[in-house]
Design a protein around this motif. Sequence first.
Motif, mmCIF file in Angstrom:
data_model
loop_
_atom_site.group_PDB
_atom_site.id
_atom_site.type_symbol
_atom_site.label_atom_id
_atom_site.label_comp_id
_atom_site.label_asym_id
_atom_site.label_seq_id
_atom_site.Cartn_x
_atom_site.Cartn_y
_atom_site.Cartn_z
ATOM 1 N N ILE A 44 35.402 -33.730 33.848
ATOM 2 C CA ILE A 44 34.505 -32.854 34.034
ATOM 3 C C ILE A 44 33.356 -32.907 32.794
ATOM 4 O O ILE A 44 32.205 -32.767 33.111
ATOM 5 C CB ILE A 44 34.895 -31.278 34.108
ATOM 6 C CG1 ILE A 44 35.966 -31.435 35.229
ATOM 7 C CG2 ILE A 44 34.323 -30.507 34.019
ATOM 8 C CD1 ILE A 44 36.565 -29.824 35.234
ATOM 9 N N GLY A 45 33.767 -33.191 31.812
ATOM 10 C CA GLY A 45 32.711 -33.519 30.783
ATOM 11 C C GLY A 45 31.854 -34.411 30.953
ATOM 12 O O GLY A 45 30.588 -34.336 30.465
ATOM 13 N N ALA A 47 30.910 -35.706 33.902
ATOM 14 C CA ALA A 47 30.064 -35.215 34.771
ATOM 15 C C ALA A 47 28.864 -34.251 34.305
ATOM 16 O O ALA A 47 27.750 -34.361 34.686
ATOM 17 C CB ALA A 47 30.900 -34.596 35.885
ATOM 18 N N LEU A 48 29.159 -33.465 33.286
ATOM 19 C CA LEU A 48 28.329 -32.709 32.741
ATOM 20 C C LEU A 48 27.171 -33.445 31.784
ATOM 21 O O LEU A 48 26.082 -33.360 32.099
ATOM 22 C CB LEU A 48 28.946 -31.491 31.659
ATOM 23 C CG LEU A 48 29.662 -30.526 32.295
ATOM 24 C CD1 LEU A 48 30.133 -29.642 31.170
ATOM 25 C CD2 LEU A 48 28.388 -29.482 32.808
ATOM 26 N N PHE A 51 24.991 -34.902 34.456
ATOM 27 C CA PHE A 51 24.125 -33.941 34.994
ATOM 28 C C PHE A 51 22.818 -33.820 34.006
ATOM 29 O O PHE A 51 21.687 -33.900 34.585
ATOM 30 C CB PHE A 51 24.760 -32.529 35.038
ATOM 31 C CG PHE A 51 23.927 -31.310 35.290
ATOM 32 C CD1 PHE A 51 23.416 -31.083 36.582
ATOM 33 C CD2 PHE A 51 23.621 -30.520 34.251
ATOM 34 C CE1 PHE A 51 22.790 -30.079 36.775
ATOM 35 C CE2 PHE A 51 22.448 -29.658 34.390
ATOM 36 C CZ PHE A 51 22.284 -29.308 35.765
ATOM 37 N N PHE A 52 23.157 -33.745 32.795
ATOM 38 C CA PHE A 52 21.916 -33.755 32.085
ATOM 39 C C PHE A 52 21.093 -34.685 31.541
ATOM 40 O O PHE A 52 19.880 -34.714 31.597
ATOM 41 C CB PHE A 52 22.199 -33.107 30.449
ATOM 42 C CG PHE A 52 22.665 -31.642 30.286
ATOM 43 C CD1 PHE A 52 21.812 -30.588 30.371
ATOM 44 C CD2 PHE A 52 24.157 -31.347 30.215
ATOM 45 C CE1 PHE A 52 22.191 -29.550 30.377
ATOM 46 C CE2 PHE A 52 24.297 -30.014 30.287
ATOM 47 C CZ PHE A 52 23.336 -29.080 30.332
ATOM 48 N N GLU A 230 22.993 -38.208 39.194
ATOM 49 C CA GLU A 230 23.560 -37.226 39.790
ATOM 50 C C GLU A 230 24.502 -37.764 40.796
ATOM 51 O O GLU A 230 25.733 -36.820 40.937
ATOM 52 C CB GLU A 230 22.595 -36.163 40.892
ATOM 53 C CG GLU A 230 23.058 -35.255 41.612
ATOM 54 C CD GLU A 230 22.101 -34.078 41.839
ATOM 55 O OE1 GLU A 230 21.842 -33.390 42.860
ATOM 56 O OE2 GLU A 230 20.998 -33.996 40.932
ATOM 57 N N VAL A 233 27.585 -37.570 38.894
ATOM 58 C CA VAL A 233 28.141 -36.193 38.627
ATOM 59 C C VAL A 233 29.143 -35.885 39.883
ATOM 60 O O VAL A 233 30.422 -35.453 39.815
ATOM 61 C CB VAL A 233 27.285 -35.137 38.792
ATOM 62 C CG1 VAL A 233 27.762 -33.641 38.913
ATOM 63 C CG2 VAL A 233 26.220 -35.335 37.642
ATOM 64 N N LEU A 301 29.197 -27.366 38.971
ATOM 65 C CA LEU A 301 28.569 -28.486 37.804
ATOM 66 C C LEU A 301 26.944 -28.249 37.970
ATOM 67 O O LEU A 301 26.483 -28.559 37.081
ATOM 68 C CB LEU A 301 29.294 -30.027 37.841
ATOM 69 C CG LEU A 301 30.471 -30.096 37.532
ATOM 70 C CD1 LEU A 301 31.508 -31.333 37.946
ATOM 71 C CD2 LEU A 301 30.841 -29.663 36.096
ATOM 72 N N PRO A 305 25.129 -25.005 34.782
ATOM 73 C CA PRO A 305 24.115 -25.412 33.518
ATOM 74 C C PRO A 305 22.773 -25.242 33.700
ATOM 75 O O PRO A 305 22.245 -25.033 32.676
ATOM 76 C CB PRO A 305 24.552 -26.982 33.333
ATOM 77 C CG PRO A 305 26.030 -27.367 34.336
ATOM 78 C CD PRO A 305 26.029 -26.230 35.501
#
Length: 328
Positions: A44-45, A47-48, A51-52, A230, A233, A301, A305
């Motif tokens: 999950i981290g 994926a974040l 995302f950014f 993306e 993600v 997700l 954010p």
Amino acid sequence: MSAGKLFKLMLGVGLAVFFLWLVVRQISLADLKTAFAAADPVWIGVALVAFFVGYACRIERWLLMLQRDNPSLGWHHCAGPLMASVAANNVLPFRAGDLVRAFGFNRRLGIGASTAIVTLFAERLLDLLMVLLFLGGALACFGTDLTRLAGVGSAVPIAAAAGILGLLLSPRLFAAPARALARALTRVAPGPGQKIQAEIDKALTTLEHFSAGHTMPRLIAWSFLAWLAEGCVFWCAGLALPALSAPLGGWLALPVGTLATLIPSTPGYIGTFDYFTARAMTELGNPAAAATAYALLVHILLWLPATLAGGIYLILNPTRPSPEAETC
């Protein structure tokens, strides 16, 4: 609120409720809870982070467009307004975030409303190009088609993407037939035809502006990197859920879920995004409960954010409408 907007809002809410019902009617809440409980926080981290990275590429793309009007702009000038517009779209109806970006930050950025509006149009085309490319690529790689979801195979999105790519790289080739079509519409329906003709002229002028030199290839490259991030993600969210048997299905869920956001819905695309994202995962053999948990995880997700980052920016930097907005 006008009757038309009220109808669109009620239609969106109704469709969101309908698709949410489709999502939950065949799954057990206990199975859903079990799938979430087993989620790996490390993935999950990751994926974040992806995302950014993706939004950093989108900000760079917008900066490249705006620098033609204001060369003094930097990445940090564009980051806040772009994230603020995404946050507004996530929580407000009628894509209000697009209005925020078109009129809310022009004084701060030193650009006109027309520049902001045409960049939104160019972004939509670039994003549609990438979604179609990823859809065609995913269908070809997985050896399947979307007959049960949308009635198309891999050749259709690839052909559509090729058409959009040609329009982006050589808009002059499409100018004559597009304007001829607009003139024909004007003869049939003068009022709407004139509006369509004006929009076509504006769109072609915009694309010719961005296709000059090496600008358009760079915009396409940044768009590809943004959507690749993306896609990561979606993929990492799949890897985070052990109950999924085919986490690579995230590369199919990316374009399918994204195209589903074209269906009228609530802000944040509740219901529509979740249903079609889960369907894409189950088409590749993932269990229904795990696919549903996956769709909800990806939605969080993508939504949380951006909404937090953009909302904080809006609170700290309230928008000031441009003169163009004040006269509308």
